[in-house]
Design an enzyme around this catalytic site. Structure first.
Site, PDB file in Angstrom:
ATOM      1  N   THR A  54       0.811  -1.220   0.000  1.00 53.24           N
ATOM      2  CA  THR A  54       0.000   0.000   0.000  1.00 53.24           C
ATOM      3  C   THR A  54       0.848   1.275   0.000  1.00 53.24           C
ATOM      4  OG1 THR A  54      -0.153  -0.277   2.381  1.00 53.24           O
ATOM      5  CG2 THR A  54      -2.027  -1.044   1.075  1.00 53.24           C
ATOM      6  N   ASP A  55       2.176   1.121   0.085  1.00 50.71           N
ATOM      7  CA  ASP A  55       3.034   2.302   0.042  1.00 50.71           C
ATOM      8  C   ASP A  55       4.251   2.043  -0.844  1.00 50.71           C
ATOM      9  OD1 ASP A  55       3.879   4.867   0.615  1.00 50.71           O
ATOM     10  OD2 ASP A  55       4.788   4.340   2.538  1.00 50.71           O
ATOM     11  N   LEU A  56       3.967   1.609  -2.064  1.00 58.83           N
ATOM     12  CA  LEU A  56       5.074   1.277  -2.969  1.00 58.83           C
ATOM     13  C   LEU A  56       5.608   2.556  -3.609  1.00 58.83           C
ATOM     14  CD1 LEU A  56       6.696  -1.126  -4.030  1.00 58.83           C
ATOM     15  CD2 LEU A  56       5.188  -1.178  -6.000  1.00 58.83           C
TER      16      LEU A  56
END
Ligand SMILES: Nc1ncnc2c1ncn2[C@@H]1O[C@H](COP(=O)(O)OP(=O)(O)O)[C@@H](O)[C@H]1O
Ligand SMILES: [Mg+2]
Length: 233
Positions: A165-167
């Site tokens: 979710t935080d690439l």
């Protein structure tokens, strides 16, 4: 994985890698006293690099980002031990390693209950001689082969049904052997289906563009096409 339980504390750890007691290992002061802090990096907070007996670890305390984070900083609502962020990240890292994705080995995860909330920490194995993509791309452009590897690694992660979710490009490391590593699986989950997968890649694309404006990193449409060719292989 072993579990250490004491009152409001839980530690889940790999005893082959953790060479000190599970109660001590999250105490930055302890590592400082032993002169076993070998470096640090910053993200939301500080990641401390520590010298264990056989490997180096990366120790980080879970913190919130954004405005909400300024109010409650590092407290999360407790619901179950196995729903804590540190436990979940430990499990996702194991899952990804079993699937052959380049992610750090998890060493120990901690959760400490405080009334209705908890605080959490994680130690992973430090990837030796690696730098994140923002740092690298401020200095040089990357060869096409590396962009292919980045795309392939993200694809392997998605094929293992992990939604990052935080690439962003702070969370992708390249080491001196030109191996690509994905880190920072806080709040990520194992998810069925495929319809969510492209949002990981879109987020990464926004991150490249953002850092191009901010830090003038080496990056081009050509580089993105090569990365995508690795992802779509
Ligand atoms: N296992 C690791 N090996 C090498 N460096 C790491 C490792 N884990 C974290 N880091 C470094 O610490 C920084 C912050 O860690 P990260 O897991 O991304 O947490 P956050 O972004 O939430 O602070 C990373 O950008 C990276 O530079
Ligand atoms: Mg990060």
């Amino acid at each position: 994985m072993k579990t250490f339980k004491k009152g409001k504390l839980r530690v889940w750890y790999d005893e082959a890698l953790l060479s000190v007691s599970p109660e001590q290992c999250f105490d930055v002061g302890f590592w400082q006293q032993q002169e076993r802090i070998v470096g640090q990096a910053s993200g939301r907070g500080t990641t401390w690099f520590i010298q264990l007996d056989n490997v180096q670890g990366a120790l980080r305390h879970y913190r919130r980002g954004g405005l909400f984070g300024k109010l409650v900083r590092d407290h999360y609502l407790f619901c179950q031990w196995d729903k804590t962020r540190s436990y979940q990240e430990f499990q996702i890292l194991n899952h990804l390693r079993n699937a052959g994705v380049n992610v750090p080995r998890p060493i120990a995860a901690r959760a400490v209950k405080k009334n209705v909330c908890y605080q959490a920490d994680l130690i992973t194995e430090k990837i030796p001689n690696a730098r994140d993509l923002v740092t690298i791309l401020q200095e040089n452009a990357l060869r096409d082969e590396i962009y292919v590897k980045i795309g392939q690694e993200i694809r392997k992660m998605n094929d293992a049904q992990v939604n990052h979710t935080d690439l962003n490009i702070h969370n992708i490391l390249v080491d001196d052997q030109e191996q690509v590593w994905i880190i920072d699986f806080d709040k990520c989950g194992i998810k069925s289906g495929k319809d969510w997968q492209f949002s990981n890649i879109q987020r990464l694309s926004r991150s490249f563009k953002k850092e191009q404006l901010r830090h003038n990193i080496f990056f081009s449409d050509h580089a993105w096409r090569i990365l995508m060719s690795g992802y779509l292989q």
